[in-house]
Design an enzyme around this catalytic site. Structure first.
Site, PDB file in Angstrom:
ATOM      1  N   HIS A  21       0.824  -1.206   0.000  1.00 45.50           N
ATOM      2  CA  HIS A  21       0.000   0.000   0.000  1.00 45.50           C
ATOM      3  C   HIS A  21       0.863   1.263   0.000  1.00 45.50           C
ATOM      4  CE1 HIS A  21      -3.870  -2.128   0.983  1.00 45.50           C
ATOM      5  NE2 HIS A  21      -2.964  -3.060   1.172  1.00 45.50           N
ATOM      6  N   ASP A 126      -5.750   5.790   1.763  1.00 39.15           N
ATOM      7  CA  ASP A 126      -5.997   4.364   1.545  1.00 39.15           C
ATOM      8  C   ASP A 126      -7.340   3.995   2.165  1.00 39.15           C
ATOM      9  OD1 ASP A 126      -3.949   1.731   0.992  1.00 39.15           O
ATOM     10  OD2 ASP A 126      -5.847   1.352   2.037  1.00 39.15           O
ATOM     11  N   GLN A 354      12.545  -6.342  -6.358  1.00 39.43           N
ATOM     12  CA  GLN A 354      11.680  -6.993  -7.357  1.00 39.43           C
ATOM     13  C   GLN A 354      11.641  -6.299  -8.723  1.00 39.43           C
ATOM     14  OE1 GLN A 354       8.230  -9.190  -6.169  1.00 39.43           O
ATOM     15  NE2 GLN A 354       6.905  -7.961  -7.454  1.00 39.43           N
ATOM     16  N   HIS A 369       1.966 -14.395  -6.365  1.00 41.10           N
ATOM     17  CA  HIS A 369       0.744 -14.644  -5.584  1.00 41.10           C
ATOM     18  C   HIS A 369      -0.404 -13.763  -6.095  1.00 41.10           C
ATOM     19  CE1 HIS A 369       2.017 -10.865  -4.006  1.00 41.10           C
ATOM     20  NE2 HIS A 369       1.193 -10.862  -2.974  1.00 41.10           N
ATOM     21  N   TRP A 372      -1.820  -7.171  -6.342  1.00 39.52           N
ATOM     22  CA  TRP A 372      -2.052  -6.316  -7.510  1.00 39.52           C
ATOM     23  C   TRP A 372      -0.780  -5.587  -7.973  1.00 39.52           C
ATOM     24  CZ3 TRP A 372      -4.443  -6.427 -11.656  1.00 39.52           C
ATOM     25  CH2 TRP A 372      -4.597  -5.297 -12.466  1.00 39.52           C
ATOM     26  N   ASN A 373       0.058  -5.173  -7.003  1.00 43.80           N
ATOM     27  CA  ASN A 373       1.304  -4.494  -7.419  1.00 43.80           C
ATOM     28  C   ASN A 373       2.188  -5.438  -8.221  1.00 43.80           C
ATOM     29  OD1 ASN A 373       1.180  -1.813  -5.943  1.00 43.80           O
ATOM     30  ND2 ASN A 373       0.818  -3.253  -4.278  1.00 43.80           N
ATOM     31  N   SER A 374       2.362  -6.654  -7.719  1.00 44.85           N
ATOM     32  CA  SER A 374       3.216  -7.612  -8.424  1.00 44.85           C
ATOM     33  C   SER A 374       2.641  -7.921  -9.803  1.00 44.85           C
ATOM     34  CB  SER A 374       3.347  -8.901  -7.613  1.00 44.85           C
ATOM     35  OG  SER A 374       4.001  -8.625  -6.396  1.00 44.85           O
ATOM     36  N   GLU A 377       3.391  -5.058 -12.022  1.00 44.16           N
ATOM     37  CA  GLU A 377       4.832  -4.969 -12.299  1.00 44.16           C
ATOM     38  C   GLU A 377       5.219  -6.005 -13.356  1.00 44.16           C
ATOM     39  OE1 GLU A 377       6.409  -5.261  -8.298  1.00 44.16           O
ATOM     40  OE2 GLU A 377       5.492  -3.346  -7.776  1.00 44.16           O
ATOM     41  N   GLY A 392      -6.957 -12.466   0.158  1.00 43.04           N
ATOM     42  CA  GLY A 392      -7.427 -11.146  -0.296  1.00 43.04           C
ATOM     43  C   GLY A 392      -8.083 -11.257  -1.664  1.00 43.04           C
ATOM     44  N   GLN A 394      -6.600 -11.797  -4.402  1.00 39.35           N
ATOM     45  CA  GLN A 394      -5.629 -12.388  -5.335  1.00 39.35           C
ATOM     46  C   GLN A 394      -6.250 -13.388  -6.313  1.00 39.35           C
ATOM     47  OE1 GLN A 394      -2.743 -13.715  -2.443  1.00 39.35           O
ATOM     48  NE2 GLN A 394      -2.363 -11.619  -1.777  1.00 39.35           N
TER      49      GLN A 394
END
Ligand code: UDP
Length: 493
Positions: A21, A126, A354, A369, A372-374, A377, A392, A394
């Site tokens: 976040h 947030d 990363q 996993h 959302w960020n991964s 990216e 979550g 995911q």
């Protein structure tokens, strides 16, 4: 924008205390500052230390950006001193205390707002800090919510909430989510906690998050419109048009030092990491990392490690094991895993750089996993994914990646394991499933190449979206104009 220019606007950003976040909010701060608005990011000491060098570099380069430190009430909430971010909780059993601390932040933030001059033109907060809604109301500041999810997820969550379809089917039976552009199926056991409560749930908190998000002036989304065709428009209809997709925010990083230091102190030297890649063929390496919060049980980690080994590709495996790390280390040394795979495995214990890794041409796939960020990216790097969702939203991201975008292969995870829950036998993913999914993603045959082509195409679209004239760049301008109009109205009252 007659009247108020960006340099007269002040945006206050308040991130939720977890890496997934804070990281995109820091990126967002830079993006907004590049568009000329003054940006202040409110952080508690731990995150202040994690992010100060990145933000200072941005400020020194001339961006109107600054950090504002506030106290985190760990002790009052029964947390160890310095435990200020979800990834530093010694056990997820303390998550309730963590939310108590976050609730106590309201008074601390109000005190700061009292001192701020000028008062912010807008707060981007947030959604997991629902109490901040009260502070914004008290100080009459427009509040824009940030929830770190996609429009796809937002729409799925909204349609589930309204239809309650998941309540009418047995929990292992798949159902189609109504009202979506595609036919998307889930079982209840794959859904986020709001619809599929875990053993120690906090329903009231989730409901409050949902409510305050729906009452926010608008929503900023870390995504780009071309990625979620159809879903953005539907979500905008629900939100009265006030949805600004301004991502991918990770593309705001334009130097290797920021990449290497992103989010936390990396446990591997960037040079050492890049050296490991030296002799690798382009597209040959699979990078496996399950984000900042997930903690696999020792037996499950073992399946992951052995599945990767069996795939016969060089791989980087990030180990973020928390309380299980002793057991995992014991297995690694007794099995001789590291020695056996030394030639083709880089094991990173702790925090991996990363985005630096993903940007290396030797990487050909990302086992993720589906945080959302991964996920984004990976899209930015033009990489196909092996999807291994855990909790979550995911499983929702996995659907977008595998079914809608067709750039991923799932390991076949069937059941969410919420944070703090023990291992569930029905959630086990075996090594052969991991091996099979990795082989499919890294495959050089027709299917693998097509998946790769799609991923690369999306990567190019992502980059175009944040450039001048791109959709995300335009949306940032629209957001700033909207806030400028509000500020002007306020002035003329
Ligand atoms: N991340 C990283 N190194 C790590 C683990 C995570 O840089 O070893 C970053 C990753 O690049 C991403 C964020 O942390 O930006 C994780 O966010 P995501 O939404 O993917 O997952 P979460 O951690 O929230 O489950």
């Amino acid at each position: 924008m007659a009247g108020i220019q960006p340099e007269h606007l002040n945006f206050l950003l308040i991130p939720f205390m977890a890496p997934g976040h804070v990281i995109p909010m820091i990126d967002m701060a830079k993006v907004l500052a590049r568009h000329g608005v003054n940006v202040t990011i409110m952080l508690t000491p731990l995150n202040f230390n994690r992010f100060s060098s990145v933000v200072n570099r941005a400020a020194v380069s001339g961006l109107p950006i600054q950090l504002l430190q506030i106290r985190f009430p760990s002790e009052e909430a029964g947390l160890p001193v310095g435990c200020e971010s979800a990834d530093t909780l010694p056990s997820y059993q303390l998550i309730h205390n963590f939310f108590v601390a976050i609730k106590l932040l309201l008074a601390i933030v109000e005190e700061k707002l009292e001192e701020m001059n000028p008062i912010p033109s807008c707060v981007i907060c947030d959604k997991h800090l629902p109490w901040m809604a009260e502070a914004c109301k008290k100080f009459e500041i427009p509040r824009v919510a940030f929830d770190g999810m996609s429009c796809f997820t937002q729409l799925v969550m909204h349609n589930l909430y309204v239809s309650k379809i998941h309540e009418s089917v047995p929990e292992t039976v798949p159902f189609v989510v109504p009202g979506l552009p595609d036919e998307i199926e889930f079982t209840k056991l794959q859904l986020p906690g709001l619809f599929n409560p875990g053993t120690s749930d906090f329903f009231e908190f989730r409901e409050q998050v949902r409510l305050t998000e729906s009452q926010a002036y608008g929503v900023v989304v870390n995504s780009f419109e071309e990625l979620e065709n159809g879903y953005v428009d539907e979500f905008k209809k629900i939100r009265g048009g006030k949805v600004w997709s301004i991502g991918p925010l990770s593309l705001s990083i334009d130097d290797n030092l920021d990449r290497a230091e992103r989010g936390n102190q990396a446990s591997i030297d960037a040079a050492q990491c890049l050296k490991w890649f030296d002799s690798r063929r382009p597209g040959s390496v699979i990078y496996a990392c399950l984000g900042s919060l997930a903690r696999l049980s020792a037996p499950q980690f073992l399946e992951l490690a052995l599945g990767l080994e069996a795939s016969n590709h060089p791989f980087i495996l990030v180990m973020n094991a928390g309380s299980e790390s002793k057991e995992i280390e014991k297995w690694i040394s007794e099995e001789g895993f590291e020695e056996r795979t030394r030639e083709r495995c880089l094991l990173i214990r702790g925090w991996a750089p990363q985005v630096l890794i993903l940007s290396h041409p030797a990487v050909g796939g990302f086992l993720t996993h589906c945080g959302w960020n991964s996920t984004l990216e990976s899209v930015c790097a033009g990489l196909p994914m092996v999807t291994y969702p855990l909790f979550g939203e995911q499983f929702l991201n996995e659907k977008l990646v595998v079914q809608v975008l067709k750039i991923g292969v799932g390991v076949g995870a069937r059941v969410a394991i919420h944070l703090g829950e023990q291992e569930k036998p029905e959630a086990k993913v075996t090594r052969d499933r991991i091996q099979a999914a990795v082989e499919m993603v890294m495959d050089q045959g027709e299917e693998g190449c097509e998946r790769r082509r799609m991923a690369q195409e999306l990567g190019k679209m992502a980059k175009r979206s944040v450039k001048d004239g791109g959709s995300s760049c335009l949306n940032i301008k629209l957001l700033i104009e909207d806030i400028a109009k509000l500020a002007k109205q306020k002035k003329s009252v």
